[in-house]
Design an enzyme around this catalytic site. Structure first.
Site, PDB file in Angstrom:
ATOM      1  N   TYR A 166       0.835  -1.216   0.000  1.00 13.09           N
ATOM      2  CA  TYR A 166       0.000   0.000   0.000  1.00 13.09           C
ATOM      3  C   TYR A 166       0.870   1.267   0.000  1.00 13.09           C
ATOM      4  CZ  TYR A 166      -3.725   3.145   1.746  1.00 13.09           C
ATOM      5  OH  TYR A 166      -4.636   4.164   1.905  1.00 13.09           O
ATOM      6  N   LYS A 170       0.778   4.048  -2.885  1.00 15.48           N
ATOM      7  CA  LYS A 170       0.406   5.426  -2.552  1.00 15.48           C
ATOM      8  C   LYS A 170       1.571   6.393  -2.743  1.00 15.48           C
ATOM      9  CE  LYS A 170      -3.985   5.131  -1.411  1.00 15.48           C
ATOM     10  NZ  LYS A 170      -4.986   5.538  -2.440  1.00 15.48           N
TER      11      LYS A 170
HETATM   12  N1  LIG Z   1      -9.682   5.819   5.576  1.00 18.38           N
HETATM   13  C1  LIG Z   1      -8.451   6.260   5.721  1.00 18.38           C
HETATM   14  O1  LIG Z   1      -7.964   6.492   6.844  1.00 18.38           O
HETATM   15  C2  LIG Z   1      -7.587   6.490   4.514  1.00 18.38           C
HETATM   16  C3  LIG Z   1      -6.308   7.049   4.719  1.00 18.38           C
HETATM   17  C4  LIG Z   1      -5.500   7.282   3.635  1.00 18.38           C
HETATM   18  C5  LIG Z   1      -5.952   7.009   2.346  1.00 18.38           C
HETATM   19  N2  LIG Z   1      -7.192   6.447   2.171  1.00 18.38           N
HETATM   20  C6  LIG Z   1      -7.605   6.164   0.793  1.00 18.38           C
HETATM   21  O2  LIG Z   1      -8.849   6.765   0.534  1.00 18.38           O
HETATM   22  C7  LIG Z   1      -9.522   6.017  -0.498  1.00 18.38           C
HETATM   23  C8  LIG Z   1     -10.935   5.695  -0.037  1.00 18.38           C
HETATM   24  O3  LIG Z   1     -10.873   4.828   1.102  1.00 18.38           O
HETATM   25  P1  LIG Z   1     -12.025   4.760   2.208  1.00 18.38           P
HETATM   26  O4  LIG Z   1     -11.369   4.872   3.523  1.00 18.38           O
HETATM   27  O5  LIG Z   1     -13.137   5.676   1.856  1.00 18.38           O
HETATM   28  O6  LIG Z   1     -12.465   3.221   2.047  1.00 18.38           O
HETATM   29  P2  LIG Z   1     -13.921   2.552   1.908  1.00 18.38           P
HETATM   30  O7  LIG Z   1     -13.673   1.107   1.943  1.00 18.38           O
HETATM   31  O8  LIG Z   1     -14.849   3.163   2.885  1.00 18.38           O
HETATM   32  O9  LIG Z   1     -14.370   3.021   0.446  1.00 18.38           O
HETATM   33  C9  LIG Z   1     -13.634   2.652  -0.684  1.00 18.38           C
HETATM   34  C10 LIG Z   1     -14.584   2.242  -1.794  1.00 18.38           C
HETATM   35  O10 LIG Z   1     -13.788   1.847  -2.929  1.00 18.38           O
HETATM   36  C11 LIG Z   1     -14.372   0.691  -3.480  1.00 18.38           C
HETATM   37  N3  LIG Z   1     -13.383  -0.097  -4.205  1.00 18.38           N
HETATM   38  C12 LIG Z   1     -12.370  -0.838  -3.684  1.00 18.38           C
HETATM   39  N4  LIG Z   1     -11.718  -1.454  -4.661  1.00 18.38           N
HETATM   40  C13 LIG Z   1     -12.312  -1.097  -5.830  1.00 18.38           C
HETATM   41  C14 LIG Z   1     -12.104  -1.432  -7.182  1.00 18.38           C
HETATM   42  N5  LIG Z   1     -11.140  -2.291  -7.539  1.00 18.38           N
HETATM   43  N6  LIG Z   1     -12.906  -0.894  -8.128  1.00 18.38           N
HETATM   44  C15 LIG Z   1     -13.898  -0.035  -7.764  1.00 18.38           C
HETATM   45  N7  LIG Z   1     -14.167   0.300  -6.491  1.00 18.38           N
HETATM   46  C16 LIG Z   1     -13.379  -0.230  -5.538  1.00 18.38           C
HETATM   47  C17 LIG Z   1     -14.934  -0.075  -2.300  1.00 18.38           C
HETATM   48  O11 LIG Z   1     -15.932  -1.002  -2.709  1.00 18.38           O
HETATM   49  C18 LIG Z   1     -15.463   1.052  -1.416  1.00 18.38           C
HETATM   50  O12 LIG Z   1     -16.816   1.319  -1.685  1.00 18.38           O
HETATM   51  C19 LIG Z   1      -8.661   4.786  -0.768  1.00 18.38           C
HETATM   52  O13 LIG Z   1      -7.826   5.026  -1.882  1.00 18.38           O
HETATM   53  C20 LIG Z   1      -7.822   4.676   0.498  1.00 18.38           C
HETATM   54  O14 LIG Z   1      -6.631   3.990   0.296  1.00 18.38           O
HETATM   55  C21 LIG Z   1      -8.013   6.198   3.219  1.00 18.38           C
END
Ligand SMILES: NC(=O)c1ccc[n+]([C@@H]2O[C@H](COP(=O)([O-])OP(=O)(O)OC[C@H]3O[C@@H](n4cnc5c(N)ncnc54)[C@H](O)[C@@H]3O)[C@@H](O)[C@H]2O)c1
Length: 276
Positions: A166, A170
């Protein structure tokens, strides 16, 4: 009047979490939004929420990692709403292990979703953007500023133990962001990244070790953070808490509005003051 009236946006992974809030925010400011998620149900739910708030959205269901998905995603924006102005590469998940236990499958899956899929989506968008710019110039009109926002993480800027895959994906997307900012300046496209710290979604809220899993195309993947670690992480945040998905969407929105038209190749950290 919204700040994004007349704009067309595509937001990957917008059926849940941060992506859902991004879709809702952009739509509330007048953008017409193509919502994407792995499954029809969450994508449809976001479309319904946008419409209930008076906005316009359609869904484009499927994995961003599928062959041909990128072209279909971009084409949905063109066919349904007549153009493409804002691209948000947000879809993703975590699949953690220490390096000695990390399989090739784990590595490839996470690099595919966080880096190769955004690359493919941006590659598919290029002909559409280039043609639109050419047409606008031929008509003697000013070329509008288009926006790309790629979602990164503090794991990408600073690395995170247990997340070699990851963190690499990223970090990689920050390189893609900077390269494309240079390539697409000539189209008046700004290309930026937002690196999130701790945002409260199912990826972080599920207590680790409690059997919390997400379904990624039939595969059950463990997610979640150890509650003690989560509490410790929150204490390290100057604002004293994890962020909400709406707050995370707010940071993305800043890079989509006309006031940020001269900001490109940047990484905005959205972490409540915490940075690594
Ligand atoms: N939550 C955190 O603390 C955090 C921190 C840093 C970065 N992020 C990044 O933010 C973004 C959103 O994450 P989140 O926390 O909202 O997660 P989440 O799981 O709540 O939402 C992510 C969504 O992406 C969808 N998804 C996953 N793989 C997919 C694919 N191959 N094709 C289409 N859709 C797909 C999932 O079904 C889900 O609905 C991600 O890129 C994650 O890495 C999140």
């Amino acid at each position: 009047m919204g700040t994004l009236d007349g704009k067309v946006a595509i937001v990957s992974g917008s059926g849940r979490g941060i992506g859902r809030e991004i879709a809702l925010k952009l739509a509330s400011e007048g953008a017409r939004v193509v919502v994407n998620d792995l499954d029809a149900e969450p994508a449809g739910e976001t479309v319904a929420a946008v419409e209930a708030a008076g906005g316009q959205a359609v869904s484009c269901v499927g994995s961003v990692t599928e062959e041909g998905f990128a072209e279909r995603f971009v084409q949905t924006a063109v066919d349904e709403f007549g153009g493409l102005d804002i691209i948000i590469n947000n879809a993703g998940y975590t699949w953690d292990s220490v390096i000695q236990k990390m399989t090739d499958e784990q590595w490839d899956a996470i690099l595919d979703v966080h880096l190769k899929a955004p690359f493919r989506i941006l590659r598919a968008a290029q002909p559409v953007i280039a043609a639109a710019v050419k047409q606008t110039k031929a008509a003697g009109e000013p070329v509008p500023c288009r926006k790309v926002v790629n979602i990164s993480s503090l794991a990408g800027t600073g690395g995170n133990a247990g997340q070699a895959n990851y963190s690499s994906g990223k970090a990689g997307i920050l390189g893609l962001t900077k390269a494309l900012a240079k390539e697409w300046g000539r189209y008046n496209v700004t290309v930026n990244a937002v690196a999130f710290g701790l945002i409260k979604t199912r990826l972080t809220e599920t207590p680790a070790g409690t059997g919390g899993t997400i379904d990624v195309q039939g595969k059950e993947i463990k997610v979640g953070v150890n509650p003690n670690l989560l509490a410790a992480m929150e204490q390290m945040v100057p604002l004293g808490r994890g962020g909400t998905p709406a707050e995370a969407a707010g940071a993305v929105y800043l890079l989509c509005i006309p006031e940020s038209d001269y900001v490109s190749a940047q990484t905005l950290v959205c972490g409540g003051g915490f940075n690594i």
